[in-house]
Design a protein around this motif. Structure first.
Motif, short mmCIF file in Angstrom:
data_model
loop_
_atom_site.label_atom_id
_atom_site.label_comp_id
_atom_site.label_asym_id
_atom_site.label_seq_id
_atom_site.Cartn_x
_atom_site.Cartn_y
_atom_site.Cartn_z
N PRO A 131 0.97 -1.26 -0.29
CA PRO A 131 -0.22 0.23 -0.26
C PRO A 131 0.68 1.29 -0.35
N LYS A 132 0.34 2.21 -0.84
CA LYS A 132 1.21 3.81 -0.71
C LYS A 132 0.77 4.11 0.67
N LYS A 133 0.12 3.93 1.83
CA LYS A 133 0.76 4.66 2.90
C LYS A 133 -0.57 3.71 4.02
N GLY A 148 -2.77 3.32 17.10
CA GLY A 148 -3.26 3.87 18.68
C GLY A 148 -2.96 5.14 19.29
N GLY A 149 -2.92 5.73 19.70
CA GLY A 149 -1.96 6.53 21.11
C GLY A 149 -2.37 8.24 20.35
N VAL A 150 -1.23 8.89 20.41
CA VAL A 150 -1.86 9.99 19.95
C VAL A 150 -1.52 10.42 18.43
N TRP A 151 -1.28 9.90 18.09
CA TRP A 151 -0.70 9.77 16.27
C TRP A 151 -2.06 8.98 15.99
N ARG A 152 -2.68 8.05 16.76
CA ARG A 152 -3.78 7.28 16.17
C ARG A 152 -4.44 7.27 14.46
N SER A 153 -4.78 6.99 13.42
CA SER A 153 -5.20 7.71 12.11
C SER A 153 -4.45 7.62 11.23
N ARG A 154 -3.05 8.33 12.06
CA ARG A 154 -2.11 9.61 10.73
C ARG A 154 -1.70 8.26 10.32
N LEU A 155 -1.07 8.45 8.96
CA LEU A 155 -0.87 8.18 7.99
C LEU A 155 0.49 7.82 7.62
N LEU A 156 1.26 7.04 7.55
CA LEU A 156 2.52 6.60 6.85
C LEU A 156 2.88 6.73 5.91
N THR A 157 3.77 7.69 4.83
CA THR A 157 3.79 7.07 3.33
C THR A 157 5.14 5.73 3.44
N LEU A 211 6.44 0.61 12.81
CA LEU A 211 6.41 0.20 14.28
C LEU A 211 7.44 0.83 15.08
N GLY A 212 8.08 2.25 15.05
CA GLY A 212 8.84 3.06 16.05
C GLY A 212 7.51 4.36 16.60
N PHE A 213 6.91 4.38 15.52
CA PHE A 213 6.02 5.86 15.28
C PHE A 213 4.62 4.62 16.48
N GLU A 214 4.20 3.75 15.62
CA GLU A 214 3.36 3.49 16.93
C GLU A 214 4.28 3.44 18.50
N ALA A 215 4.78 3.00 18.66
CA ALA A 215 5.76 2.83 20.06
C ALA A 215 5.42 4.15 20.37
N ALA A 216 5.85 5.53 19.25
CA ALA A 216 5.58 6.51 20.39
C ALA A 216 4.63 7.24 20.30
#
Length: 204
Positions: free
Chosen positions: A12-14, A19-28, A69-74
């Protein structure tokens, strides 16, 4: 014809932070050889294993790729997260993704390093991290094995965390367990072409 296989062939492109503060944010997601983001389903399972609040943990995402994984942990409150990526384009994409996420700051100290993951591990003091994600390109089993052995030296999961690994489904789980004789595979799943395990220290 088979949907999971077509997803494998064309990433996928994104990808979405779950979960957490950045829940639902997309990563390229870049189209790069060997780049295989951990799927939403596997990440959701992993962070159910770990718990939703990672406060107090020092984490390393060894082969960060998209940083899922790393951003999910943060996002879930880890004290410190180091994301390592050797590929120049993928590293630049990590910096770009993080810059966009910063519109909603998290308390975590996040470092994104353009480094060789194995060299970095060898420089770390024993028991200096709590949660280590190991998900290198599947074709490089030697790199995976050496990283797992080093991770066992520096990981201290007494406050939570552990060593999380992803490996191809055609590799026996027993081979991975043999690399970590003082740890046990406390949580395990298989999904499509991927096996995943969260190792915990075998105390007592």
């Amino acid at each position: 014809m088979n949907k999971p296989q077509s997803l494998k062939a064309e990433p996928p492109k994104k990808v979405r932070i779950i979960g957490g503060v950045w829940r639902s944010r997309l990563l390229t997601v870049l189209d790069l050889p060997g780049l295989r983001p951990t799927t939403d389903r596997i990440r959701e399972t992993l962070f159910n294993w770990l718990g939703q609040d990672l406060t107090g943990l020092h984490c390393i995402d060894l082969f960060a790729g998209t940083g899922a994984l790393g951003f999910e942990a943060a996002s879930r409150g880890a004290d410190a997260v180091v994301l390592l990526e050797k590929d120049k384009k993928a590293h630049a994409s990590l910096l770009s993704n993080f810059s966009l996420l910063q519109s909603s700051p998290v308390p975590s100290k996040v470092e994104i390093l353009h480094r060789d993951s194995l060299e970095y591990l060898k420089e770390q003091a024993a028991h200096s991290s709590n949660l280590i994600f190991i998900d290198p390109p599947f074709q490089d089993s030697g790199l995976f094995d050496r990283s797992v052995v080093e991770a066992a030296r520096i990981c201290d999961d007494s406050r939570g965390g552990g060593i999380y690994v992803e490996f191809p489904s055609n590799r026996p789980r027993e081979e991975i367990e043999a690399l970590l004789p003082d740890w046990h595979c406390g949580k395990y799943l298989e999904a499509g072409q991927v096996k995943a395990c969260l190792f915990r220290a075998g105390r007592g």
